[in-house]
Design an enzyme around this catalytic site. Structure first.
Site, PDB file in Angstrom:
ATOM      1  CB  THR A 140      -2.483   1.100  -3.283  1.00  0.00           C
ATOM      2  OG1 THR A 140      -1.308   1.541  -2.554  1.00  0.00           O
ATOM      3  CG2 THR A 140      -3.205  -0.206  -2.437  1.00  0.00           C
ATOM      4  CG  ASP A 196      -2.069   1.050   1.035  1.00  0.00           C
ATOM      5  OD1 ASP A 196      -1.863   1.912   0.214  1.00  0.00           O
ATOM      6  OD2 ASP A 196      -2.893   0.961   2.059  1.00  0.00           O
ATOM      7  CB  ALA A 197       3.420   2.445  -2.063  1.00  0.00           C
ATOM      8  CE  LYS A 198      -4.007   4.939   0.199  1.00  0.00           C
ATOM      9  NZ  LYS A 198      -3.391   4.024   1.222  1.00  0.00           N
ATOM     10  NE  ARG A 199       5.898   5.005  -3.604  1.00  0.00           N
ATOM     11  CZ  ARG A 199       6.062   5.516  -2.363  1.00  0.00           C
ATOM     12  NH1 ARG A 199       5.078   6.048  -1.676  1.00  0.00           N
ATOM     13  NH2 ARG A 199       6.948   5.042  -1.769  1.00  0.00           N
TER      14      ARG A 199
END
Length: 311
Positions: free
Chosen positions: A136, A101-104
């Site tokens: 993510t 879950d890094a939301k790059r």
């Protein structure tokens, strides 16, 4: 099987692990004030790694998916990043599906570098240090930001979860706004549906993050994403309940994954023993799996009344 990879694809992992273990995703969000004091046995420099190893050892054989929240590990500096890398590798070796879950989200060469860091196998130019099964990503800057990640989905059998209608209280400020005659979240859902077509009638490898806190929006978006895997945060600490979870479920096994982080690991009594803490986590896992209603060992889903007791 995509060329150049001998491991299972993300969709194959989801189908197999959801059938065996259910839809629960164990979230790893290392926050020392929320954890037992025995993780503070030394100066604190290695507690993130000890906690990660402890949790992975505890959940193995009980949960089929784990979600590493990159921010907590990054906040731990090099020690945290080493713990993240070793934890991801350990989970993958155990057959647990790994979500980072890094939301790059960025454009051009930067997006390609993120895709190489998190979704590209070493034999194709990735370092392998932080290679996840699924990542993510944030679509705010437009479809071109997702192209390098979608390429990894096609080439290497990876998965994506694209932020669509999130669980945070301020999400509606943008995601519920109208753009032309459509809500922005609907437009994002259309983009997700077109990114990577699934094989046959199976699940699509590109899915959506849709909060369990917004069941009305979730029902509408599920209709637009009938074959997508939905990652549904918000159960427990953020106020989502089991009835909301079921509003997001589609007809295919594995098409809904439910992450729980603090609800599994947070304690009020920081003096709890290691043995008691392990037992508490396993008890919580059983309760969440039963309530979510897709635990293979359970026949009946949780009732609305049961959903209110799970936290």
């Amino acid at each position: 099987m995509p060329s150049g990879t001998s491991s299972r694809t993300w969709v194959e992992i989801v189908e197999a692990n959801a059938a065996r273990y259910g839809d629960l995703v164990a979230g790893i969000d290392p926050s020392l004030p929320d954890l037992p004091r025995f993780f503070e046995q030394d100066d604190g420099s290695g507690w993130i790694g000890r906690f990660t190893d402890f949790l992975l050892e505890t959940i193995e054989g009980h949960v089929g998916f784990v979600k590493f929240q990159a921010a907590y590990f990054e906040a731990g500096g090099l020690t945290g990043l080493n713990a993240l890398s070793s934890g991801m590798k350990r989970a993958k070796a155990a057959g647990i599906g790994v979500i980072l879950d890094a939301k790059r989200g960025d454009i051009g060469a930067t997006a390609s570098a993120y895709a190489r860091a998190y979704l590209t196998p070493p034999e194709h130019g990735g370092s392998g240090d932080f290679e996840a099964d699924c990542l993510t990503v944030n679509p705010l800057m437009g479809p071109d930001t997702l192209a390098p990640f979608a390429d990894c989905v096609t080439r290497f059998g990876k998965g994506l979860f694209v932020l669509c209608r999130t669980s945070n209280p301020g999400a509606g400020w943008l995601q519920d706004k109208m753009a032309g005659n459509r809500q922005i979240s609907d437009r994002v859902a259309d983009m997700i549906a077109g990114l990577a077509a699934p094989d046959g009638e199976g699940l699509a490898p590109v899915g959506a993050v849709i909060g369990a806190t917004v069941p009305n929006e979730g029902r509408r978006l599920r209709h637009l994403l009938p074959r997508s895997i939905i990652l549904a945060p918000g159960l427990g600490a953020q106020g989502g309940d089991i009835a909301s979870i079921h509003a997001l479920r589609g007809p295919r096994p594995g098409d809904l994954l439910v992450p729980v982080s603090r609800g599994l690991t947070q304690v009020e009594d920081r003096g709890i023993s290691l043995q008691a803490y392990r037992g508490l986590i396993l008890e919580r896992i059983d309760r969440f799996k039963t309530a979510i209603g897709r635990d293979p060992s359970q026949v009946q889903p949780a009732t609305r009344a049961e959903s209110r007791t799970v936290a």
